[in-house]
Structure formats: C-alpha cells, structure tokens
Design a protein around this motif. Structure first.
Motif, PDB file in Angstrom:
ATOM      1  N   SER A  61      -3.431  -0.550  -8.321  1.00 35.58           N
ATOM      2  CA  SER A  61      -3.120  -1.712  -9.165  1.00 35.58           C
ATOM      3  C   SER A  61      -3.147  -3.007  -8.353  1.00 35.58           C
ATOM      4  N   LYS A  62      -2.709  -2.950  -7.093  1.00 35.09           N
ATOM      5  CA  LYS A  62      -2.718  -4.148  -6.243  1.00 35.09           C
ATOM      6  C   LYS A  62      -4.136  -4.469  -5.776  1.00 35.09           C
ATOM      7  N   LEU A  63      -4.946  -3.443  -5.529  1.00 33.73           N
ATOM      8  CA  LEU A  63      -6.345  -3.695  -5.185  1.00 33.73           C
ATOM      9  C   LEU A  63      -7.083  -4.297  -6.383  1.00 33.73           C
ATOM     10  N   LYS A  64      -6.718  -3.845  -7.571  1.00 35.09           N
ATOM     11  CA  LYS A  64      -7.320  -4.415  -8.784  1.00 35.09           C
ATOM     12  C   LYS A  64      -6.927  -5.884  -8.913  1.00 35.09           C
ATOM     13  N   LEU A  65      -5.662  -6.185  -8.657  1.00 32.91           N
ATOM     14  CA  LEU A  65      -5.198  -7.572  -8.688  1.00 32.91           C
ATOM     15  C   LEU A  65      -5.945  -8.390  -7.633  1.00 32.91           C
ATOM     16  N   LEU A  66      -6.090  -7.840  -6.448  1.00 35.11           N
ATOM     17  CA  LEU A  66      -6.816  -8.514  -5.374  1.00 35.11           C
ATOM     18  C   LEU A  66      -8.250  -8.823  -5.813  1.00 35.11           C
ATOM     19  N   MET A  73      -0.526 -14.832  -0.322  1.00 40.75           N
ATOM     20  CA  MET A  73       0.881 -14.774   0.081  1.00 40.75           C
ATOM     21  C   MET A  73       1.723 -14.051  -0.970  1.00 40.75           C
ATOM     22  N   GLN A  74       1.425 -14.284  -2.235  1.00 39.56           N
ATOM     23  CA  GLN A  74       2.167 -13.619  -3.307  1.00 39.56           C
ATOM     24  C   GLN A  74       1.928 -12.108  -3.271  1.00 39.56           C
ATOM     25  N   LEU A  75       0.690 -11.712  -3.015  1.00 38.00           N
ATOM     26  CA  LEU A  75       0.382 -10.285  -2.922  1.00 38.00           C
ATOM     27  C   LEU A  75       1.109  -9.650  -1.746  1.00 38.00           C
ATOM     28  N   LEU A  76       1.230 -10.358  -0.650  1.00 41.53           N
ATOM     29  CA  LEU A  76       2.004  -9.857   0.491  1.00 41.53           C
ATOM     30  C   LEU A  76       3.461  -9.638   0.102  1.00 41.53           C
ATOM     31  N   ASP A  77       4.018 -10.571  -0.681  1.00 38.19           N
ATOM     32  CA  ASP A  77       5.405 -10.453  -1.134  1.00 38.19           C
ATOM     33  C   ASP A  77       5.615  -9.288  -2.093  1.00 38.19           C
ATOM     34  N   GLU A  78       4.619  -9.027  -2.921  1.00 39.13           N
ATOM     35  CA  GLU A  78       4.775  -8.041  -4.000  1.00 39.13           C
ATOM     36  C   GLU A  78       4.435  -6.616  -3.611  1.00 39.13           C
ATOM     37  N   SER A  79       3.684  -6.428  -2.562  1.00 34.87           N
ATOM     38  CA  SER A  79       3.209  -5.087  -2.230  1.00 34.87           C
ATOM     39  C   SER A  79       3.473  -4.756  -0.766  1.00 34.87           C
ATOM     40  N   LYS A  80       4.432  -3.866  -0.546  1.00 36.03           N
ATOM     41  CA  LYS A  80       4.721  -3.437   0.816  1.00 36.03           C
ATOM     42  C   LYS A  80       3.499  -2.766   1.460  1.00 36.03           C
ATOM     43  N   PRO A  81       2.775  -1.877   0.749  1.00 38.13           N
ATOM     44  CA  PRO A  81       1.577  -1.293   1.373  1.00 38.13           C
ATOM     45  C   PRO A  81       0.518  -2.336   1.737  1.00 38.13           C
ATOM     46  N   PHE A  82       0.334  -3.372   0.906  1.00 42.69           N
ATOM     47  CA  PHE A  82      -0.626  -4.420   1.229  1.00 42.69           C
ATOM     48  C   PHE A  82      -0.141  -5.197   2.453  1.00 42.69           C
ATOM     49  N   ASN A  83       1.146  -5.514   2.481  1.00 39.47           N
ATOM     50  CA  ASN A  83       1.741  -6.213   3.612  1.00 39.47           C
ATOM     51  C   ASN A  83       1.530  -5.417   4.900  1.00 39.47           C
ATOM     52  N   LEU A  84       1.797  -4.110   4.849  1.00 40.77           N
ATOM     53  CA  LEU A  84       1.611  -3.258   6.027  1.00 40.77           C
ATOM     54  C   LEU A  84       0.142  -3.194   6.438  1.00 40.77           C
ATOM     55  N   ALA A  85      -0.758  -3.184   5.455  1.00 38.99           N
ATOM     56  CA  ALA A  85      -2.189  -3.157   5.760  1.00 38.99           C
ATOM     57  C   ALA A  85      -2.587  -4.401   6.539  1.00 38.99           C
ATOM     58  N   VAL A  86      -2.076  -5.545   6.129  1.00 42.10           N
ATOM     59  CA  VAL A  86      -2.386  -6.795   6.822  1.00 42.10           C
ATOM     60  C   VAL A  86      -1.765  -6.789   8.217  1.00 42.10           C
ATOM     61  N   MET A  87      -0.527  -6.315   8.340  1.00 41.37           N
ATOM     62  CA  MET A  87       0.112  -6.248   9.663  1.00 41.37           C
ATOM     63  C   MET A  87      -0.659  -5.326  10.600  1.00 41.37           C
TER      64      MET A  87
END
Length: 169
Positions: free
Chosen positions: A22-27, A114-128
């Motif tokens: 769902s977050k990849l779809k949003l992305l 930035m909003q996607l980073l706030d909303e998705s822990k897996p996305f945040n971890l992927a970026v980190m």
C-alpha cells in the motif's frame, strides 16, 4: 505505465522488499516518472534539495566541483535512491548527478517523501538502510583515496566545505 506496474518495479529492489504494498502504491501515485537522456543533468551541486529520485533503469554518475575542478567519483545503476540526504538535512545538493545512458526515475517531492517516512516504518527503515549502504560505500572510496596520499601528507579537514572553483572572467 500503470500504478501497479510501478509498484512491481519498486518491489524488485532490495531496498523496498519489506515495504508495504500500500505504501509502494502511494509512492508510485505521488511520484512523477521522468526520463533523462545521456548527458542530461538530474540535479546540480548547490541546487535546492526539493525532491528525491528513485532510479528505475539506467546508469548515472556523481561528480563534485572542487577547487581543483570537477571530480567524477561514483557511478550507480538502477535501484539507487538519489537526493535523500539533502532533503532529510535541509541542505542544497552536495553533488551533480548526470545520466550516463537513458535513465528512468521516479521523482518524489520533498513533502510527500517526508510524510511517507513518517507514516511507514518499513519505508523509513528502507531509506535508513540505503543511507547506511551509501556511507559504507563512501568510506571505501575515502580509504582508497587516503591510500594514494604520499607519506606524511596532512590530514583532511572534513569540517572545511568544498567550494567550487571561481568562475573565470
């Protein structure tokens, strides 16, 4: 290309393997697909960090303007995340990114990223994880460069900013 096609493209990258569909779809929905031609600049050193880029296909090079001129220091291929450090730190672009061949990328504006980073822990971890991978890669580059220095060369002052050469008049 449909949103579902974009999601399937993103799921192929190791960086996004744990990110919710769902977050990849949003992305995919908030991103703009851009094609850069060989030699075209994706972004320039010193420009505002207003977006990140996810490279879907193609190869690009990173270069930096220094007092001694332009230094090409890295080449990357598909799956790379570009511009995230400047966006996260509120800094201007630290390097120039140029397409080596045709590059297809998703451009994500700063605020939705930035909003996607706030909303998705897996996305945040992927970026980190991607940032950490880049740091490890840059450490290897630095080590190679230090090994080329002559014995007794002065230490590098990492606190000193790299300034581009003055424009010729």
């Amino acid at each position: 290309m449909t949103i579902d096609d974009e999601v399937r493209s993103l799921q192929k990258f190791r960086m996004f393997e744990a990110v919710e569909t769902s977050k990849l779809k949003l992305l995919a929905m908030i991103a703009d697909r851009i094609v850069f031609q060989p030699g075209e600049v994706v972004y320039e050193q010193g420009a505002a960090s207003d977006a990140v880029f996810i490279v879907l296909n193609g190869q690009f090079k990173a270069s930096i303007n220094t007092e001694r001129g332009v230094i090409d220091f890295a080449e990357h291929v598909r799956g790379a995340l570009l511009g995230e450090a400047g966006v996260l730190c509120g800094q201007t672009r630290g390097v120039t990114i140029t397409a080596e061949n045709e590059v297809t990328a998703l451009r994500v504006d700063r605020e939705p990223f930035m909003q996607l980073l706030d909303e998705s822990k897996p996305f945040n971890l992927a970026v980190m994880r991607e940032l950490s991978r880049q740091i490890l890669h840059l450490n290897k580059i630095c080590a190679q460069l230090v090994m080329r220095l002559p014995d007794g060369a002065p230490a590098v002052d990492a606190s000193r900013p790299l300034t581009p050469p003055a424009a010729a008049h």
